[in-house]
Design a protein around this motif. Sequence first.
Motif, PDB file in Angstrom:
ATOM      1  N   SER A 177      -7.173   9.159  -7.890  1.00  0.00           N
ATOM      2  CA  SER A 177      -6.729   9.173  -6.601  1.00  0.00           C
ATOM      3  C   SER A 177      -5.746   8.316  -6.318  1.00  0.00           C
ATOM      4  CB  SER A 177      -7.901   9.000  -5.488  1.00  0.00           C
ATOM      5  OG  SER A 177      -7.757   8.954  -4.243  1.00  0.00           O
ATOM      6  N   LEU A 178      -5.766   7.017  -6.772  1.00  0.00           N
ATOM      7  CA  LEU A 178      -4.568   5.983  -6.501  1.00  0.00           C
ATOM      8  C   LEU A 178      -3.509   6.485  -7.326  1.00  0.00           C
ATOM      9  CD1 LEU A 178      -6.991   2.934  -7.002  1.00  0.00           C
ATOM     10  CD2 LEU A 178      -5.717   3.324  -4.891  1.00  0.00           C
ATOM     11  N   ARG A 205      -2.489   9.570  -7.791  1.00  0.00           N
ATOM     12  CA  ARG A 205      -1.636  10.426  -7.255  1.00  0.00           C
ATOM     13  C   ARG A 205      -1.026  10.026  -5.957  1.00  0.00           C
ATOM     14  NH1 ARG A 205      -2.701  15.070  -9.647  1.00  0.00           N
ATOM     15  NH2 ARG A 205      -4.412  15.475 -11.082  1.00  0.00           N
ATOM     16  N   ARG A 206      -1.677   8.989  -5.295  1.00  0.00           N
ATOM     17  CA  ARG A 206      -1.151   8.572  -4.051  1.00  0.00           C
ATOM     18  C   ARG A 206       0.303   7.938  -4.353  1.00  0.00           C
ATOM     19  NH1 ARG A 206      -0.934   7.095   1.026  1.00  0.00           N
ATOM     20  NH2 ARG A 206      -0.670   5.025   1.795  1.00  0.00           N
ATOM     21  N   THR A 229     -11.584   7.309  -8.449  1.00  0.00           N
ATOM     22  CA  THR A 229     -10.700   6.473  -7.655  1.00  0.00           C
ATOM     23  C   THR A 229      -9.456   6.257  -8.472  1.00  0.00           C
ATOM     24  OG1 THR A 229     -12.716   5.479  -7.036  1.00  0.00           O
ATOM     25  CG2 THR A 229     -10.903   4.048  -6.685  1.00  0.00           C
ATOM     26  N   SER A 243       0.732  -1.243   0.086  1.00  0.00           N
ATOM     27  CA  SER A 243      -0.010   0.093   0.181  1.00  0.00           C
ATOM     28  C   SER A 243       0.938   1.252   0.104  1.00  0.00           C
ATOM     29  CB  SER A 243      -0.977   0.050   1.317  1.00  0.00           C
ATOM     30  OG  SER A 243      -0.212  -0.189   2.430  1.00  0.00           O
ATOM     31  N   ALA A 244       2.079   1.167   0.217  1.00  0.00           N
ATOM     32  CA  ALA A 244       3.030   2.174   0.134  1.00  0.00           C
ATOM     33  C   ALA A 244       4.211   2.192  -0.897  1.00  0.00           C
ATOM     34  CB  ALA A 244       3.821   2.490   1.646  1.00  0.00           C
ATOM     35  N   ASP A 263       2.766  10.027  -4.305  1.00  0.00           N
ATOM     36  CA  ASP A 263       3.055  10.646  -3.413  1.00  0.00           C
ATOM     37  C   ASP A 263       3.979  10.002  -2.528  1.00  0.00           C
ATOM     38  OD1 ASP A 263       1.564  13.105  -3.897  1.00  0.00           O
ATOM     39  OD2 ASP A 263      -0.328  12.179  -2.692  1.00  0.00           O
ATOM     40  N   VAL A 264       3.608   8.536  -2.425  1.00  0.00           N
ATOM     41  CA  VAL A 264       4.300   7.664  -1.606  1.00  0.00           C
ATOM     42  C   VAL A 264       5.765   7.218  -2.213  1.00  0.00           C
ATOM     43  CG1 VAL A 264       2.451   6.725  -0.571  1.00  0.00           C
ATOM     44  CG2 VAL A 264       3.395   5.580  -2.576  1.00  0.00           C
ATOM     45  N   LEU A 297       0.289   0.771  -6.440  1.00  0.00           N
ATOM     46  CA  LEU A 297      -0.692   1.706  -6.494  1.00  0.00           C
ATOM     47  C   LEU A 297      -1.203   2.185  -7.822  1.00  0.00           C
ATOM     48  CD1 LEU A 297      -0.008   3.801  -3.360  1.00  0.00           C
ATOM     49  CD2 LEU A 297      -1.893   2.379  -3.667  1.00  0.00           C
TER      50      LEU A 297
END
Length: 404
Positions: A223-224, A226-227, A220, A200-201, A230-231, A206
């Motif tokens: 959002s995934l 972009r996450r 969704t 998940s990180a 981010d990570v 992702l």
Amino acid sequence: MTFDHYGIGHGFDRPGFGEAYFQAQGISAIHVMGRGDDWYQYADMDAAMATVRAATEGAVRVVTYGSSMGGYGALRFADAAGATDALALSPQYSLDPKVAAHERRWSQDFRRIRWRPDSNGPISCSARAVVVYDPIGPDRWHGERIAQDIACHLIRLPYTAHPVTTYLSDAGLLGPLIAGLLDGDFDPQAFRREARRNRSANGIYLGELAASQPRRRVATALSLARRALDVSPGNWHAQVSLARLLSQEGRHDEALSILAVLVQQSDRSLTYVVDLGNAFLHAGLTTEARAIADEVLSRAGDVAHLHAWAAHICWLNGDVADARRLIRRAVTLDAGNRVYLRAIIDYHFGAPYIAGVRGVRVTSWLRLARWMMKAPLRPEPAEAVRRPFPFRRRQDDSASDSAG
């Protein structure tokens, strides 16, 4: 003992797969290198493996190791090399059309290669085998088919892409996996839990999860994606996943900005240069896309699907003659590919195939049928014959040149 993966390079003046890593770790290694992307279908493979077996005789542990095409080799030749263990990451069971008729990846190669029956029947592998792959997509069939033939630790890691090697390296799991096999204390259950615990990180996981979302869940997906960035802000896979989604949703400036940076960061890696060309195309910037297509072909002039891709770009840019020339070249490089053969007809009759638009191809086939109905049934004198059909064959044409 490592086996090269696809696209690692031609000839032998290059490092073997994993050579720098094993040297740094002080691990003795033998590297099996094919002269090209031939899936090890060489007449001297038995002799080569006998040489390896003699060189490693008396070793407590011998591990064959490969990714993708290399995974095929790691399993298929483990017994011949006298291996005690085999590690195959995203391996193919076979690409022989008689065995895997549904497989469409690497089509230019599997039609070219003369497949050896003794290397593409049921797998015989007495070594302790570990197979790690992503079951979301075409690798699923290969993993399940391998498990039908041999007893192995089958580790499925969804949304980790092909090859899973990249995910394992990015997650810091590849080194411990190899070390566990070499030390003889590899625990597949513990490894599976660890690989899933941290996903998940991870930007690759992702990003793949984002790309798999249906169109109705675009919010969704974004959002995934972009996450993922981010990570893993420096992860190229995460960057391209977000850029592709933005391009599909018409947010062209954002997509092009991400890809422009990525292309520079990757030293103009062809994978990302092609993505940039697609983004230009989606944005309606066909002139820019054409320039990208020219660059790609100047660097990979023997790849059929890139010629077909460039032909489509040229057509949309209004470069009709170049489009027809490039699609004929694609057929020459990948003779027998029905998609390219149909595209020749489409381009000749002025109605190129566009995915998802059924009527476009139907139009071209109707034109072809009408032309054939009007064509003379009896041969005319040679000087009077006019042949608009694109498959005219001259007497001096080679067998692979099916476009006149």
